[in-house]
Design an enzyme around this catalytic site. Structure first.
Site, PDB file in Angstrom:
ATOM      1  N   THR A  10       0.822  -1.106  -0.152  1.00  0.00           N
ATOM      2  CA  THR A  10       0.007   0.115   0.042  1.00  0.00           C
ATOM      3  C   THR A  10       0.865   1.295   0.163  1.00  0.00           C
ATOM      4  O   THR A  10       0.724   2.131  -0.836  1.00  0.00           O
ATOM      5  CB  THR A  10      -0.909  -0.100   1.360  1.00  0.00           C
ATOM      6  OG1 THR A  10      -1.598  -1.276   1.226  1.00  0.00           O
ATOM      7  CG2 THR A  10      -1.795   1.072   1.403  1.00  0.00           C
ATOM      8  N   VAL A  11       1.777   1.415   1.008  1.00  0.00           N
ATOM      9  CA  VAL A  11       2.527   2.516   1.067  1.00  0.00           C
ATOM     10  C   VAL A  11       3.609   2.879   0.039  1.00  0.00           C
ATOM     11  O   VAL A  11       3.801   3.759  -0.600  1.00  0.00           O
ATOM     12  CB  VAL A  11       3.380   2.595   2.432  1.00  0.00           C
ATOM     13  CG1 VAL A  11       4.354   4.019   2.578  1.00  0.00           C
ATOM     14  CG2 VAL A  11       2.359   2.828   3.510  1.00  0.00           C
ATOM     15  N   LYS A  89       7.782   2.326  11.445  1.00  0.00           N
ATOM     16  CA  LYS A  89       7.791   2.631  13.050  1.00  0.00           C
ATOM     17  C   LYS A  89       8.452   1.782  13.917  1.00  0.00           C
ATOM     18  O   LYS A  89       9.140   2.173  14.658  1.00  0.00           O
ATOM     19  CB  LYS A  89       6.466   3.137  13.623  1.00  0.00           C
ATOM     20  CG  LYS A  89       5.517   2.074  13.425  1.00  0.00           C
ATOM     21  CD  LYS A  89       3.940   2.442  13.448  1.00  0.00           C
ATOM     22  CE  LYS A  89       2.829   1.561  12.949  1.00  0.00           C
ATOM     23  NZ  LYS A  89       2.047   1.611  12.349  1.00  0.00           N
ATOM     24  N   ILE A 120       1.010  13.167   7.867  1.00  0.00           N
ATOM     25  CA  ILE A 120       1.091  14.533   8.705  1.00  0.00           C
ATOM     26  C   ILE A 120       2.397  15.052   8.808  1.00  0.00           C
ATOM     27  O   ILE A 120       3.202  14.113   9.290  1.00  0.00           O
ATOM     28  CB  ILE A 120       0.682  14.415  10.046  1.00  0.00           C
ATOM     29  CG1 ILE A 120      -1.129  13.928   9.808  1.00  0.00           C
ATOM     30  CG2 ILE A 120       0.784  15.911  10.687  1.00  0.00           C
ATOM     31  CD1 ILE A 120      -1.570  13.729  11.386  1.00  0.00           C
ATOM     32  N   GLY A 171      -9.591  -0.671   6.438  1.00  0.00           N
ATOM     33  CA  GLY A 171      -8.221  -0.938   6.017  1.00  0.00           C
ATOM     34  C   GLY A 171      -7.371   0.000   7.138  1.00  0.00           C
ATOM     35  O   GLY A 171      -6.224   0.339   6.875  1.00  0.00           O
ATOM     36  N   GLU A 174      -4.140  -2.364  11.978  1.00  0.00           N
ATOM     37  CA  GLU A 174      -2.972  -3.143  11.929  1.00  0.00           C
ATOM     38  C   GLU A 174      -3.707  -4.488  11.515  1.00  0.00           C
ATOM     39  O   GLU A 174      -4.671  -4.737  11.908  1.00  0.00           O
ATOM     40  CB  GLU A 174      -2.259  -3.211  13.024  1.00  0.00           C
ATOM     41  CG  GLU A 174      -1.610  -1.755  13.614  1.00  0.00           C
ATOM     42  CD  GLU A 174      -0.707  -1.221  12.492  1.00  0.00           C
ATOM     43  OE1 GLU A 174       0.188  -1.957  12.134  1.00  0.00           O
ATOM     44  OE2 GLU A 174      -0.931  -0.242  11.893  1.00  0.00           O
ATOM     45  N   ASP A 185       0.658   0.446  18.965  1.00  0.00           N
ATOM     46  CA  ASP A 185       1.062   1.131  17.585  1.00  0.00           C
ATOM     47  C   ASP A 185       1.381   2.784  17.853  1.00  0.00           C
ATOM     48  O   ASP A 185       2.360   3.215  17.764  1.00  0.00           O
ATOM     49  CB  ASP A 185      -0.172   1.288  16.752  1.00  0.00           C
ATOM     50  CG  ASP A 185       0.033   2.069  15.549  1.00  0.00           C
ATOM     51  OD1 ASP A 185       1.159   1.894  14.750  1.00  0.00           O
ATOM     52  OD2 ASP A 185      -0.407   3.260  15.611  1.00  0.00           O
ATOM     53  N   LYS A 189       5.006   5.248  17.995  1.00  0.00           N
ATOM     54  CA  LYS A 189       5.131   6.541  17.562  1.00  0.00           C
ATOM     55  C   LYS A 189       5.423   7.451  18.503  1.00  0.00           C
ATOM     56  O   LYS A 189       6.231   8.466  18.224  1.00  0.00           O
ATOM     57  CB  LYS A 189       3.753   6.985  16.932  1.00  0.00           C
ATOM     58  CG  LYS A 189       3.545   6.064  15.801  1.00  0.00           C
ATOM     59  CD  LYS A 189       1.819   6.174  15.483  1.00  0.00           C
ATOM     60  CE  LYS A 189       1.550   5.435  14.088  1.00  0.00           C
ATOM     61  NZ  LYS A 189       0.228   5.270  13.969  1.00  0.00           N
ATOM     62  N   GLY A 286      -2.633   5.462   5.335  1.00  0.00           N
ATOM     63  CA  GLY A 286      -3.422   5.429   4.216  1.00  0.00           C
ATOM     64  C   GLY A 286      -2.350   5.315   2.944  1.00  0.00           C
ATOM     65  O   GLY A 286      -1.262   6.024   3.178  1.00  0.00           O
TER      66      GLY A 286
END
Ligand code: HSE
Length: 381
Positions: A10-11, A89, A120, A171, A174, A185, A189, A286
């Site tokens: 995805t990324v 991460k 962000i 989606g 995780e 998670d 971060k 996303g």
């Protein structure tokens, strides 16, 4: 600049398409993946050495996720003198000190804005602000899945399990959603953010964490009656050479900026001694948001924008330095010396340190595994 993307999930695909559509001057020369999508036969390889040994490839963008083989690939790239951008991460949190040392040793840049906050520009701006200011505190909604759950429970009256299933289907969650709902998670971060803000290298274990697994609609109705909103926050602050970083459900007044952050949005804030409050709101996950953040890091590197290498000092984690009040809902006994006010099975506590509340909760869980607690945050600055 010629680059390679590691991982075409995805990324990785989000970064690829962002580069393709923006004509921003980057050229994706290779993609590493074991699957070869139709039409990509000319650039996809499953042999990492083709990337490592290619002198034209100056930058490697890692979007594989997990610790291995991401660590081996990223450290080999740095040793080969290639810059690295990572969205991972887990990797950055676990190898923070080591990867920065490798980058410095080999005169490369290591950037990882998408690893906390997704799309962000949070880590980028944290690094930027830190160059000329002291970060008094940072805190934020760093997980879209849990914000989606809390928002739907509060505003739509949804049940926890039902809305978690929706978040999975959309989606956001995780692969194992316990990483979201148990706060793990956010813990990574938060550790990365605090390490940057406070010149340290926190591990996950340095960040005491409570999640939202046990929250009920009754808890939410009670918070509503107090005019409070519950959000899962990652928080950090420093006192001299001690730093506290923790993750907990937090009750915020309705006027706090975070209280109005809906659906799966993230909102992360730093408070600088000079600049005051800077809050960043956007999509924390996303394909395209995270892909864009990767590309922004690549473009900064291509433009030669450097941040000072983190000086990892003797700042030590100390979860006792910021006592605050808590909401506890439990059938277990809550001793009088920590209870300020009782209302049925709800207790509002006197100010307790994060260490104290974790000590209490781990005992109380033996008799009440469904215990829920939340810190109280009156500061809406
Ligand atoms: N599961 C994470 C979230 C994905 O919901 O925010 C981004 O790290």
């Amino acid at each position: 600049m010629d680059i390679a993307i590691l991982g075409f999930g995805t990324v990785g695909a989000g970064a690829y398409e962002t580069i393709r559509d923006s004509h921003c001057g980057l050229n994706v020369k290779r993609i590493l993946d074991i699957r070869v999508p139709l039409g990509f036969e000319h650039i996809v390889t499953s042999d990492y050495n083709e990337i490592l040994d290619d002198p034209d490839i100056e930058l490697v963008a890692e979007a594989i996720g997990g610790l291995h083989p991401a660590y081996e690939f990223v450290s080999a790239a740095l040793k080969a003198g290639k810059h690295v951008v990572s969205a991972n991460k887990h990797l950055i949190c676990h190898y923070f000190r080591e990867l920065h040392a490798l980058a410095a040793e080999h005169h490369c840049m290591l950037r990882f804005t998408p690893s906390a906050g997704g799309g962000i520009p949070w880590l980028y701006n944290l690094q930027r602000q830190k160059r000329c200011d002291e970060i008094l505190w940072l805190r934020g909604i760093m997980n879209g899945t849990t914000n989606y759950i809390l928002d739907a429970m509060q505003h739509l009256g949804s049940q926890f399990d039902e809305v978690l299933n929706t978040a999975k289907a959309l989606g956001y969650a995780e692969a194992d959603p316990s990483a979201d709902i148990d706060g793990l998670d956010v813990r990574r971060k938060c550790a990365i953010s605090a390490s940057i803000a406070y010149d340290t290298a926190l591990s996950e274990e340095d960040v005491p964490t409570f999640g939202i697994r046990n929250i009920t609609r009754r808890d939410i109705a009670y918070f509503d009656s107090l005019g409070m909103t519950c959000k899962l926050l990652g928080c950090a602050r420093r006192d001299g050479n001690r730093v506290i970083a923790y993750v907990e459900p937090t009750l915020l007044p309705a006027g706090a900026i975070e209280s109005s952050v809906g659906t799966n949005y993230n909102c992360i804030t730093l408070f600088g001694r000079k600049v005051g409050r800077l809050s960043f709101l956007g999509q924390g996950a996303g394909k395209y948001p995270t892909g864009c953040a990767m590309v922004q890091d690549m473009l900064d590197i291509a433009a030669g924008i450097r941040f000072p290498a983190p000086t990892i000092t003797q700042v030590v984690p100390d979860p006792s330095i910021y006592p605050h009040r808590y909401y506890i809902r439990t059938s277990a006994h809550v001793p009088d010396d920590i209870a300020e006010r009782r209302d049925g099975n709800v207790v509002m506590t006197v100010p307790l340190s994060v260490t104290d509340i974790h000590r209490f909760a781990s005992q109380a869980q033996n008799t009440d595994p469904r215990i829920f607690l939340a810190g109280l945050e009156d500061n809406i600055e």
